[in-house]
Design an enzyme around this catalytic site. Structure first.
Site, PDB file in Angstrom:
ATOM      1  N   ASN A 162       0.800  -1.333   0.106  1.00  0.00           N
ATOM      2  CA  ASN A 162       0.187  -0.022  -0.101  1.00  0.00           C
ATOM      3  C   ASN A 162       0.942   1.294   0.002  1.00  0.00           C
ATOM      4  O   ASN A 162       0.293   2.153  -0.223  1.00  0.00           O
ATOM      5  CB  ASN A 162      -1.059  -0.192   1.121  1.00  0.00           C
ATOM      6  CG  ASN A 162      -0.422  -0.385   2.609  1.00  0.00           C
ATOM      7  OD1 ASN A 162       0.463  -1.310   2.746  1.00  0.00           O
ATOM      8  ND2 ASN A 162      -0.468   0.541   3.541  1.00  0.00           N
ATOM      9  N   SER A 210     -10.930  -5.443   1.051  1.00  0.00           N
ATOM     10  CA  SER A 210     -11.463  -3.984   1.586  1.00  0.00           C
ATOM     11  C   SER A 210     -12.427  -3.177   0.694  1.00  0.00           C
ATOM     12  O   SER A 210     -11.911  -3.231  -0.607  1.00  0.00           O
ATOM     13  CB  SER A 210     -10.443  -3.169   2.089  1.00  0.00           C
ATOM     14  OG  SER A 210     -10.914  -2.111   2.471  1.00  0.00           O
ATOM     15  N   GLY A 211     -13.461  -3.337   1.066  1.00  0.00           N
ATOM     16  CA  GLY A 211     -14.438  -2.372  -0.010  1.00  0.00           C
ATOM     17  C   GLY A 211     -14.016  -0.919  -0.293  1.00  0.00           C
ATOM     18  O   GLY A 211     -13.981  -0.869  -1.431  1.00  0.00           O
ATOM     19  N   HIS A 212     -13.374  -0.231   0.615  1.00  0.00           N
ATOM     20  CA  HIS A 212     -13.085   1.096   0.234  1.00  0.00           C
ATOM     21  C   HIS A 212     -11.992   1.374  -0.370  1.00  0.00           C
ATOM     22  O   HIS A 212     -11.410   2.521  -0.633  1.00  0.00           O
ATOM     23  CB  HIS A 212     -13.144   1.881   1.774  1.00  0.00           C
ATOM     24  CG  HIS A 212     -12.062   1.875   2.701  1.00  0.00           C
ATOM     25  ND1 HIS A 212     -10.965   2.575   2.577  1.00  0.00           N
ATOM     26  CD2 HIS A 212     -11.634   0.736   3.408  1.00  0.00           C
ATOM     27  CE1 HIS A 212     -10.184   2.095   3.678  1.00  0.00           C
ATOM     28  NE2 HIS A 212     -10.244   1.149   4.026  1.00  0.00           N
ATOM     29  N   CYS A 335      -2.747   5.268   8.080  1.00  0.00           N
ATOM     30  CA  CYS A 335      -2.813   4.712   9.417  1.00  0.00           C
ATOM     31  C   CYS A 335      -1.531   4.886  10.576  1.00  0.00           C
ATOM     32  O   CYS A 335      -1.859   4.962  11.519  1.00  0.00           O
ATOM     33  CB  CYS A 335      -2.965   3.135   9.485  1.00  0.00           C
ATOM     34  SG  CYS A 335      -3.960   2.316   8.469  1.00  0.00           S
TER      35      CYS A 335
HETATM   36  C1  LIG Z   1      -6.483  -0.702   3.708  1.00  0.00           C
HETATM   37  C2  LIG Z   1      -5.536  -1.736   3.883  1.00  0.00           C
HETATM   38  C3  LIG Z   1      -5.742  -2.755   5.073  1.00  0.00           C
HETATM   39  C4  LIG Z   1      -6.896  -2.467   5.742  1.00  0.00           C
HETATM   40  O1  LIG Z   1      -8.317  -2.379   5.501  1.00  0.00           O
HETATM   41  P1  LIG Z   1      -9.576  -1.841   6.060  1.00  0.00           P
HETATM   42  O2  LIG Z   1     -10.862  -2.239   5.163  1.00  0.00           O
HETATM   43  O3  LIG Z   1      -9.438  -0.307   5.995  1.00  0.00           O
HETATM   44  O4  LIG Z   1      -9.564  -2.412   7.307  1.00  0.00           O
HETATM   45  C5  LIG Z   1      -5.164  -3.774   5.002  1.00  0.00           C
HETATM   46  N1  LIG Z   1      -4.148  -4.132   4.110  1.00  0.00           N
HETATM   47  C6  LIG Z   1      -3.853  -3.218   3.106  1.00  0.00           C
HETATM   48  C7  LIG Z   1      -2.819  -3.846   2.123  1.00  0.00           C
HETATM   49  C8  LIG Z   1      -4.577  -1.969   2.964  1.00  0.00           C
HETATM   50  O5  LIG Z   1      -4.194  -1.219   2.092  1.00  0.00           O
END
Ligand SMILES: *Cc1c(COP(=O)(O)O)cnc(C)c1O
Length: 411
Positions: A162, A210-212, A335
């Site tokens: 990420n 993850s949806g978002h 985060c």
């Molecule tokens: C955003 C993300 C998460 C966490 O996802 P949430 O749906 O926000 O809890 C975990 N792993 C990666 C690689 C991410 O980018």
């Protein structure tokens, strides 16, 4: 209030890796599952038609998410997001395999959802091996293989990082882990919007989504669990028999419908999205290439749309502050951006604290325009010049010589 709305609209959003906007087609699908005239009934209320309709919508969405990762619908479980999916997979396996061992293999480049879950288990007596990437910034199957032991109960690896966009070859890792019969979890939160994902090819037993991060809503996610009869995992949330008894709690129909619609859109148009993201990324890097002593962080193959760059002598917090109203970006993962701690991913790649603290992540996606990219690059270049003009350190570097700087990962 009005002023604030205008201000928001004017900010160029280059933080797609933190969260994506919800696609308007997803919003449209979701609203039909909330209001008094909509399909708002509890999807578990199978005794009446409104409940049955909601239940059918949940199953349609399950089908859509399954199709996106080439799984079968009964292997997809709804959660509140990738963080919960990751917790369920890792703690679930740790609980289920407690008699077989207490060793878990993961990497130092993982999202905090994985790292903090592993830290928790370490306090509970588990042993965690944190693999480091090689000189090219990649965690390879070879090093995973070397880390496996007789008491290894789980391997957890992310597919697309990420912070840097680097792609890990989960297929090669999955083969090796599978040969040993060890459960394999893939964090694919950043992958599905950027790569074709196939649970069988990855040989994954578990995959978190993850949806978002895929143009769906926040607060919903999915966990793929291979095979209905997976020897498996136990629930981490107790309270009802929803989701094969593995995840209690009333299913949020509208969120689930939104994630399903987002998955269907990606199945349809991911290739087009990726093509556009590649073009925009190239434009961005072309425009930033004029800035001296700029480097791209993160090696290996990278997924389209996530670029991590550093500008020598330019503190990332100051840079973000300088263009705060104009460009939204990140200094690490969202985060950790509340702490003034350097990105653990960049440090894990071998960057110094100073290098990590001069790095920013620019991430773009479906609704980014080329005009926005050009404008953002221009604003960033201006801010970098200005900050450097105030920097004594930069003066020394500038006067000290212009040794050429190659764009590589690491120091
Ligand atoms: C955003 C993300 C998460 C966490 O996802 P949430 O749906 O926000 O809890 C975990 N792993 C990666 C690689 C991410 O980018």
């Amino acid at each position: 209030m009005f002023h604030r709305l205008v201000w928001m609209a004017d900010t160029i959003y280059l933080d797609y890796a933190a969260t994506t906007p919800v696609d308007p087609a997803v919003v449209e699908a979701m609203v039909r599952y909330m209001g008094p005239d909509g399909v708002f009934a509890n999807p578990s209320s199978t005794t009446h038609p409104p409940g049955q309709k909601a239940g059918a919508a949940v199953e349609d969405a399950r089908q859509q998410v399954a199709a996106l990762i080439k799984a079968s619908p009964d292997e997809v479980l709804w959660t509140s997001g990738a963080t919960e999916s990751i917790n369920l997979a890792i703690k679930g396996v740790a609980d289920a395999r407690v008699g077989q061992g207490r060793h878990i293999v993961t990497t130092c480049l993982e999202h905090s959802a994985v790292l903090d879950t592993c830290r928790y288990l370490a306090r509970e007596g588990y042993e965690i091996t944190l693999l480091r990437p090689d000189s090219e910034g990649l965690v390879r199957a070879r090093s995973v293989k070397e880390a496996l032991r007789a008491d290894t109960i789980l391997v957890s690896v992310m597919q697309v990082n990420n912070e840097t966009g680097t792609i890990t070859d989960v297929e090669a890792i999955g083969d090796i882990v599978g040969e040993r019969g060890i459960p394999f979890h893939v964090d694919a939160a950043q992958s599905v919007a950027r790569l074709p994902v196939d649970v069988s090819k990855a040989n994954a037993d578990f995959m978190s989504l993850s949806g978002h991060k895929m143009y769906g809503p926040k607060g919903v996610g999915a966990l793929y669990i291979r095979g209905r009869s997976h020897p498996g995992i136990g629930p981490q949330i107790h309270g009802g028999d929803q989701e094969m008894g593995l995840r209690a709690g009333t299913l949020p129909t509208h969120q689930i419908v939104g994630m399903g619609k987002a998955a269907a859109l990606l199945t349809e148009r991911r290739n087009a999205d990726v093509q556009r993201a590649l073009e925009l990324e190239e434009l961005l890097l072309q425009r930033l290439a004029g800035v001296s002593r700029m480097r791209i962080n993160g090696g290996g193959p990278r997924a389209a749309g996530i670029v991590n760059v550093r500008f020598e002598c330019v503190d990332n917090e100051s840079l973000m502050m300088a263009v705060r109203d104009e460009v939204a970006m990140s200094s690490g993962s969202a985060c950790t951006s509340t702490h003034i701690e350097p990105s653990h991913v960049l440090l894990g790649l071998g960057l110094s604290v100073d290098e990590a603290n001069t790095s920013v992540r620019l991430s773009l996606g479906r609704f980014t325009s080329s005009a926005e990219v050009e404008q953002a690059a221009c604003l960033i270049e201006g801010a970098v010049d200005e900050l450097r003009s105030l920097s004594v350190e930069w003066e020394c570097v500038r006067v000290g010589g212009n040794d050429p700087v190659e764009g590589t990962i690491g120091g």
